[in-house]
Motif scaffolding. Structure first.
Motif, short mmCIF file in Angstrom:
data_model
loop_
_atom_site.label_atom_id
_atom_site.label_comp_id
_atom_site.label_asym_id
_atom_site.label_seq_id
_atom_site.Cartn_x
_atom_site.Cartn_y
_atom_site.Cartn_z
N GLY A 81 0.81 -1.21 0.00
CA GLY A 81 0.00 0.00 0.00
C GLY A 81 0.83 1.25 0.00
N ARG A 82 1.94 1.23 0.75
CA ARG A 82 2.83 2.40 0.80
C ARG A 82 3.47 2.67 -0.54
NH1 ARG A 82 5.36 0.94 4.81
NH2 ARG A 82 4.40 2.27 6.40
N MET A 83 3.79 1.64 -1.29
CA MET A 83 4.40 1.82 -2.61
C MET A 83 3.45 2.56 -3.56
SD MET A 83 6.11 -1.94 -3.02
CE MET A 83 6.41 -1.75 -4.77
N ILE A 84 2.15 2.40 -3.36
CA ILE A 84 1.18 3.04 -4.23
C ILE A 84 0.79 4.42 -3.75
CG2 ILE A 84 -1.16 2.86 -5.21
CD1 ILE A 84 0.77 0.82 -6.34
N ALA A 85 0.56 4.56 -2.44
CA ALA A 85 0.00 5.82 -1.93
C ALA A 85 0.59 6.26 -0.61
CB ALA A 85 -1.52 5.70 -1.81
N LYS A 124 -5.61 6.38 -3.16
CA LYS A 124 -4.97 7.31 -4.09
C LYS A 124 -5.99 7.90 -5.04
CE LYS A 124 -1.08 7.65 -7.33
NZ LYS A 124 0.07 6.91 -7.94
N LYS A 125 -6.89 7.05 -5.56
CA LYS A 125 -7.94 7.53 -6.46
C LYS A 125 -8.88 8.47 -5.73
CE LYS A 125 -6.93 5.59 -10.37
NZ LYS A 125 -6.60 6.40 -11.57
N ILE A 130 -10.81 14.29 -4.78
CA ILE A 130 -11.20 15.42 -3.94
C ILE A 130 -10.12 16.51 -3.91
CG2 ILE A 130 -12.63 13.95 -2.48
CD1 ILE A 130 -10.36 14.23 -0.34
N GLU A 131 -9.07 16.32 -4.69
CA GLU A 131 -7.99 17.31 -4.70
C GLU A 131 -8.52 18.69 -5.07
OE1 GLU A 131 -3.39 17.57 -6.38
OE2 GLU A 131 -4.78 16.08 -7.16
N ASN A 132 -8.14 19.68 -4.30
CA ASN A 132 -8.54 21.08 -4.50
C ASN A 132 -10.02 21.33 -4.19
OD1 ASN A 132 -5.93 21.49 -5.50
ND2 ASN A 132 -6.57 21.08 -7.60
N LYS A 133 -10.70 20.34 -3.58
CA LYS A 133 -12.13 20.51 -3.30
C LYS A 133 -12.44 20.58 -1.81
CE LYS A 133 -13.37 18.00 -7.51
NZ LYS A 133 -14.02 16.79 -8.09
N VAL A 134 -11.43 20.35 -0.96
CA VAL A 134 -11.65 20.36 0.48
C VAL A 134 -11.41 21.76 1.02
CG1 VAL A 134 -10.94 19.38 2.70
CG2 VAL A 134 -10.90 17.95 0.63
N ALA A 136 -10.30 24.79 3.34
CA ALA A 136 -9.17 24.93 4.26
C ALA A 136 -9.64 24.74 5.69
CB ALA A 136 -8.52 26.30 4.09
N GLY A 137 -8.89 23.96 6.45
CA GLY A 137 -9.22 23.69 7.83
C GLY A 137 -9.96 22.37 8.03
N PHE A 138 -10.48 21.77 6.93
CA PHE A 138 -11.22 20.52 7.03
C PHE A 138 -10.40 19.33 6.52
CE2 PHE A 138 -14.49 23.63 7.33
CZ PHE A 138 -15.50 23.07 8.09
N GLU A 139 -9.12 19.55 6.21
CA GLU A 139 -8.29 18.51 5.64
C GLU A 139 -8.16 17.29 6.56
OE1 GLU A 139 -7.09 22.45 4.06
OE2 GLU A 139 -7.24 21.60 6.07
N MET A 140 -7.93 17.55 7.85
CA MET A 140 -7.69 16.43 8.77
C MET A 140 -8.92 15.54 8.92
SD MET A 140 -6.34 16.41 12.71
CE MET A 140 -4.77 17.18 12.28
N ILE A 141 -10.08 16.16 9.05
CA ILE A 141 -11.29 15.35 9.24
C ILE A 141 -11.61 14.54 7.98
CG2 ILE A 141 -12.93 17.15 8.52
CD1 ILE A 141 -14.76 16.11 10.80
N VAL A 142 -11.38 15.16 6.79
CA VAL A 142 -11.61 14.42 5.54
C VAL A 142 -10.60 13.29 5.40
CG1 VAL A 142 -11.55 14.60 3.03
CG2 VAL A 142 -12.67 16.38 4.36
N ASN A 143 -9.34 13.57 5.69
CA ASN A 143 -8.30 12.53 5.57
C ASN A 143 -8.59 11.35 6.49
OD1 ASN A 143 -6.85 13.96 3.69
ND2 ASN A 143 -5.44 14.88 5.16
N ASN A 144 -8.94 11.62 7.73
CA ASN A 144 -9.15 10.54 8.69
C ASN A 144 -10.40 9.73 8.37
OD1 ASN A 144 -6.84 11.26 10.03
ND2 ASN A 144 -7.88 12.46 11.60
N PHE A 145 -11.50 10.42 8.08
CA PHE A 145 -12.75 9.70 7.84
C PHE A 145 -12.74 8.98 6.49
CE2 PHE A 145 -14.37 11.78 11.52
CZ PHE A 145 -15.41 10.97 11.97
N SER A 146 -11.99 9.51 5.53
CA SER A 146 -11.93 8.81 4.23
C SER A 146 -11.26 7.46 4.39
CB SER A 146 -11.18 9.67 3.20
OG SER A 146 -9.84 9.90 3.62
N ILE A 147 -10.16 7.40 5.13
CA ILE A 147 -9.52 6.11 5.38
C ILE A 147 -10.41 5.22 6.23
CG2 ILE A 147 -7.66 5.00 6.68
CD1 ILE A 147 -5.71 6.86 5.54
N GLY A 148 -11.06 5.82 7.22
CA GLY A 148 -11.93 5.03 8.10
C GLY A 148 -13.07 4.37 7.34
N ILE A 149 -13.75 5.14 6.50
CA ILE A 149 -14.91 4.62 5.78
C ILE A 149 -14.49 3.67 4.66
CG2 ILE A 149 -16.87 5.25 4.32
CD1 ILE A 149 -17.01 7.89 5.94
#
Length: 479
Positions: A81-85, A124-125, A130-134, A136-149
């Motif tokens: 997984g790390r090799m890809i993303a 990665k996909k 969502i690149e450039n669509k989040v 500012a200030g909401f990056e952490m919650i999107v990053n964490n919940f995206s992996i979680g879901i």
């Protein structure tokens, strides 16, 4: 068609099927090699403490099962997984792998090597979408919940669908190869193994088939012959000894040195140019491999883990109690058979070898190996450029201030109509090596310099609105 066009087409041919398979093997190798130490540790644990080991220990032997069931597959999945993303891909890969592990009844090595990269590809996909669509200030919650879901969904899919499919395929391959063992036809595998080595496809066979099967068998039997069917250093040793005695010119001069690196160092690629120079010697390699497997089979011996590199030292270190005679005999017999047949071929060949023949074989060997590497590298990294194409914002954890700073900076580039620059956020130590510029808080400069002393590092006091960022924007706009 112009000459320039013609030259371009000659220099950039479409990758061959061999090169694509080779690249796939390289990908598997890059997934396995960083974790070889863990596999060897498990092999030593098995050789020492299982009931048939050197010093049986019931309590320490309890580590064997959980290690092969959980530790090793999770390491493979995380690396894939790390090799890809990157780190997010590693987490996704391991989440998916735990679904495989719990939902199947066999060690999930092959599954981990599939689900790890798949998890990396999924996240990665998603990140790309969502690149450039989040905001500012909401990056952490999107990053964490995206992996979680997404990780949750992949885990369930692995448990119910992917795991059972891989287990069925694994059982089919295992049954097929065990049939070869039972009928005495296992040595026929050398008809595939030896030519595959010369074409640099050995990693596909070893890491993709033999090693996973070997680990499963070792868990039950304490050893496996599968670790020896493609890694035996004997055939290469016999070939190089024959060239040392009966070779001519450059081949004869270089063969003794190649023996040391091949047999003791375990780098089998050293003998490939000799086979390419005298293609008929592939017969000797196949016969040597078949004879070695036959001896291993007759003595009912095996190794406790995959010998990587394929050195005689690795073979001896991973040989379990009571197997040394058979293992050594298999290596020696393979070397003798290969030596005799290669010697006959060299003696019957009346052609006077030229220095250029061997040099040409070396270059051909390098070209064949690099072709697959080029495909692999082009699929994993961005092409380098003299212009600024990648800016990495970095902070302590890589998910807070740097994420907000990267989002804000991307939007400022968009407003200025500055395109073609990748702006992402990372933990300082994880910032990509191909970053053109690394942006960090001024208090983290020394730490960033320790990991990226060859990069341009811009320090800031404010991740959102800082004079140094404004100056960087102006410089990019001018370019």
């Amino acid at each position: 068609m112009s000459n320039a066009t013609a030259i371009t087409e000659v220099k950039n041919p479409s990758p061959s099927a061999r090169a694509r398979i080779q690249a796939f093997g390289g990908f598997l190798t890059n997934m396995v090699l960083p974790n070889i130490g863990a596999f060897i540790a498990w092999g030593i644990l098995t050789a020492l403490f299982i009931p048939t080991g050197w010093i049986p220990n019931e309590k320490l032997a309890e580590i064997v099962g959980p290690s092969i069931t959980y530790l090793l597959p999770l390491l493979l999945a995380g690396t894939g997984g790390r090799m890809i993303a990157g780190q997010r891909g590693a987490i996704m890969g391991m989440i998916g792998a735990i679904g495989l592990i719990v939902g199947s009844g066999i060690p999930m090595f092959l599954g981990a090597m599939i689900i790890g990269p798949l998890g990396g590809w999924v996240i990665k996909k998603f990140d790309k979408s969502i690149e450039n669509k989040v905001p500012a200030g909401f990056e952490m919650i999107v990053n964490n919940f995206s992996i979680g879901i997404l990780g949750f969904l992949l885990m369930i899919l692995s448990f119910y669908v992917i795991g059972p499919v891989i287990e069925s395929a694994n059982n089919f391959v295992t049954s097929a190869i065990k049939s070869l063992v039972a009928t005495g036809f296992l040595p026929l595998l050398s008809l595939i193994n030896e030519p595959a080595k010369i074409l640099f496809l050995n990693n596909v066979i070893d890491q993709g088939i033999y090693y996973p099967l070997g680990m499963q068998e070792t868990l039950k039997e304490g050893k496996s012959i599968f670790f020896t069917v493609a890694s035996n250093p004997g055939p290469g040793l016999g070939l190089l000894l024959a060239f040392s005695v009966f070779g001519k010119k450059a081949a004869k001069r270089t063969a003794p040195g190649a023996i040391i690196i091949h047999f003791l160092g375990g780098i089998h690629e050293l003998y490939f140019p000799y086979v390419l120079m005298k293609p008929l010697t592939i017969i000797a390699m196949i016969a040597g491999g078949m004879s070695g497997i036959t001896v291993f089979n007759l003595f009912n011996v095996g190794l406790v883990a995959g010998p990587s590199p394929g050195s005689i030292f690795s073979y001896l270190a991973l040989t379990p109690k009571g197997n040394f005679l058979g293992v050594i005999a298999g290596v020696v017999v393979a070397a003798v058979v290969s030596f005799v047949i290669t010697s006959i071929i060299l003696k019957l060949d009346k052609k006077a070898d030229e220095e250029e023949d061997f040099t040409s074989s070396i270059e051909k060997s390098k070209s064949m190996k690099s072709e697959g590497k080029q495909i692999l590298s082009s699929s994993l990294v961005n092409p380098t450029s003299n212009t600024i194409s990648k800016i990495s914002f970095a902070c302590d954890a890589g998910v807070g201030s740097s994420a907000m700073g990267a989002t804000t900076f991307r939007k400022r580039l968009q407003k200025k109509n500055i395109n073609g620059i990748e702006v992402k956020h990372y933990r300082i130590e994880d910032a990509p090596k191909d970053s053109d510029i690394i942006v960090v808080h001024k208090d983290l400069y020394e730490r960033a310099r320790l990991s990226h002393n060859d990069k341009k590092i811009i320090t800031i006091s404010n991740y959102i609105d800082d004079p140094n960022l404004a100056q960087l924007i102006n410089e990019l706009e001018e370019k």
